[in-house]
Design an enzyme around this catalytic site. Structure first.
Site, PDB file in Angstrom:
ATOM      1  CD  GLU A 293      -1.617   2.274   2.055  1.00  0.00           C
ATOM      2  OE1 GLU A 293      -1.427   3.368   1.467  1.00  0.00           O
ATOM      3  OE2 GLU A 293      -1.514   2.128   3.271  1.00  0.00           O
ATOM      4  CB  CYS A 327      -1.685   6.536   2.643  1.00  0.00           C
ATOM      5  SG  CYS A 327      -0.024   6.024   3.088  1.00  0.00           S
TER       6      CYS A 327
END
Length: 542
Positions: A293, A327
């Site tokens: 990720e 993020c």
């Protein structure tokens, strides 16, 4: 011991609010005071050893850079090899341990974090990563505990998933074996829970792990490791090392027993890792699992029917919690012209109430960014916007004399593709583009194509037709999509987290699918009474 054991059902850990006068607030402040009074000497954990090299690096809170809270012992190439050797030496006993015994270790770790070590885990993240009390609570305590508990549940569900058909005379079954070799966990600074989940999710499924955390997360990673040890995790199952990335990569990605990587970090680093693995593919005993990720350029798209108060709250929380160092943080916002005057008035008023300062002062909503490198990068975007003559609606100031403080900043984009609308900044900088209401449907393409990322996104709309249109049109634009809420705060067991495109492999953390990446299935067909003649009926004469 024989039995089809049922593990405790996953339940989300309650989030403490740390309100004034509460016992948890007092206990957390005591933990902060205790940790600030010490200088921790932090070793690497390799096999059964706590390794101290004497090559020490100081650790300071990002919000108080002149105060030392610890030092870690930096390793070298020999320690990487030693960690791999220790992992492989532990592999046989660990993968052959019955699964419920592995489960018990991580359930105990979750309980220790929830109770005995709750305030120390929280305080360590507040100090080392400059998270306020609530942001640290939902991360380092609650999400970490949730990962452990829910992953144990998912593990048991995976093992119970067996072929549904067993015809007469045949018994079909599937076993879920750990990968051959070792797993490399490369973890980020911004979430203690992610740093803990990446090695433990693989280990839970019977794998052995070499774990390298970001340097700025070592302080809290070290505490997690001690908790795992106290919970009964055997030596060598997870090996925690502090070695620079290129050195680690050169050894790990050239090792024939490299079986997979569990990664959270930058897109550039992940792509380089993928390319390296591809170049080395013939060296490995098996095809490595690559799970990652990475970044995001996460959006909020408002429709003219959006509720202004909800939109403003979503913008502020989504963009500026933990200084935008998520993020998933909102980084670009699209507001219709008809709503903008009201949104602007409310937004400017609310932004003026945000306090910036150290985490030990619980009234501060915004704290310091993680380090000087991040400070320089983020402030550089602000400086460039000023040089470009772009309107700075709020903030725009920064100072690193005491800590790496950047005021929460809102930039008004001169066009929909202005630099700060497109590039990941990873800090408390938000850019807003005001669009004409009639362009609502055209905004889908702009939102979808502005960035290479597809991690999180949110829409605000009371008009259900508009919400439905956006949900369909932006289906590839975000792996986690929110309607009338900020694009952050995924909860384990509720919103499995991950994105596609440049944001990663979308192997959702906090979901069963992630654990499936750390096993290799073997199908077993047992014929109870074997045929004794090769001839089939169709061969017989009429």
């Amino acid at each position: 011991m024989n039995g089809f054991f049922k593990v405790p059902t996953g339940v989300n850990e309650p989030v403490y609010e740390y309100a004034p006068g509460s016992s948890e607030r007092s206990k957390l402040k005591d933990a902060l005071k205790e940790l600030r009074s010490k200088v921790l000497d932090i070793p690497m954990f390799i096999g059964n050893e706590e390794v101290r090299t004497g090559d020490v690096v100081s650790l300071q809170p990002p919000h108080d850079i002149h105060h030392k809270i610890g030092q870690y012992h930096r390793g070298n190439a020999s320690h990487v090899q030693k960690a791999i050797d220790a992992a492989l030496a532990a592999k046989s006993d660990w993968e052959n341990m019955v699964w419920e015994q592995r489960a018990a270790i991580f359930l105990k770790a979750a309980e220790l974090m929830s109770t005995k070590y709750r305030y120390m885990v929280n305080a360590s993240t507040m100090l080392a990563q400059s998270k306020n009390a609530y942001q640290s609570e939902i991360d380092s305590v609650c999400e970490m505990v949730d990962f452990l508990r829910f992953n144990v549940q998912y593990m048991s569900e995976i093992y119970a998933d067996q072929p549904p058909i067993n015809p007469k005379g045949v018994w079909n079954r599937v076993e879920y074996r750990p990968l051959e070799g070792f797993v490399f966990a490369l973890t980020p600074f911004n979430f203690t829970a992610i740093a803990g989940n990446l090695p433990t999710s693989a280990a839970m499924m019977g794998n052995v792990v070499v774990w390298k955390p970001a340097d700025s997360q070592i302080y809290s990673a070290h505490l997690l490791m001690r908790i795992f040890k106290e919970a009964g995790m055997p030596d060598g199952v997870i090996n925690l090392i502090y070695v620079d990335g290129p050195t680690v990569g050169d050894i790990v990605f050239n090792h024939p027993d490299f079986a997979g990587i569990h990664f959270t970090g930058s897109t550039g680093v992940f792509r380089h890792i993928w390319q390296t693995i591809g170049n080395n593919i013939a060296k490995y005993r098996s095809y490595p699992r690559i799970v990652g990720e990475t970044g995001g350029k996460d959006f909020i798209l408002a429709h003219s029917s959006a509720q202004v108060d909800a939109l403003v709250a979503g913008i502020i929380r989504g963009a500026f919690e933990f200084q935008g160092q998520k993020c998933s943080a909102a980084s670009r916002v699209y507001v219709p012209a008809s709503l903008w005057p009201e949104v602007k008035e409310k937004l400017v008023k609310e932004m003026a109430t945000l306090k910036v300062g150290p985490t030990e002062d619980f009234s501060n909503f915004v704290n310091a960014v993680i380090d000087e490198r991040a400070f320089n990068k983020i402030s550089g975007y602000i400086d460039q916007a000023k040089k470009d003559g772009v309107e700075i609606l709020c903030g725009g100031n920064y100072d690193k004399s005491k800590g790496y403080f950047i005021d929460p900043t809102i930039i008004m984009a001169p066009n929909a593709k202005y630099t700060t609308m497109c590039e990941e900044i990873f800090g408390p900088v938000l850019t807003i583009w005001v669009y004409e209401d009639a362009d609502w449907k055209n905004m889908f393409s702009i939102v979808d194509t502005t960035s290479e990322y597809a991690l999180t996104g949110a829409i605000f709309a009371q008009d259900r037709y508009a919400a439905a249109e956006a949900t369909h049109a932006l289906r590839h634009s975000a792996g986690n999509f929110y309607i009338n809420d900020k694009p952050t705060g995924a909860v384990v067991g509720q919103q499995p987290f991950g994105g596609g495109r440049g944001s990663g492999t979308n192997d959702k953390a906090g979901a069963k699918v992630n654990l499936l990446r750390w096993v290799s299935q073997r199908t077993i067909k047992e014929t109870l009474v074997s045929p004794t003649d090769y001839r089939y009926a169709f061969l017989s004469e009429e």
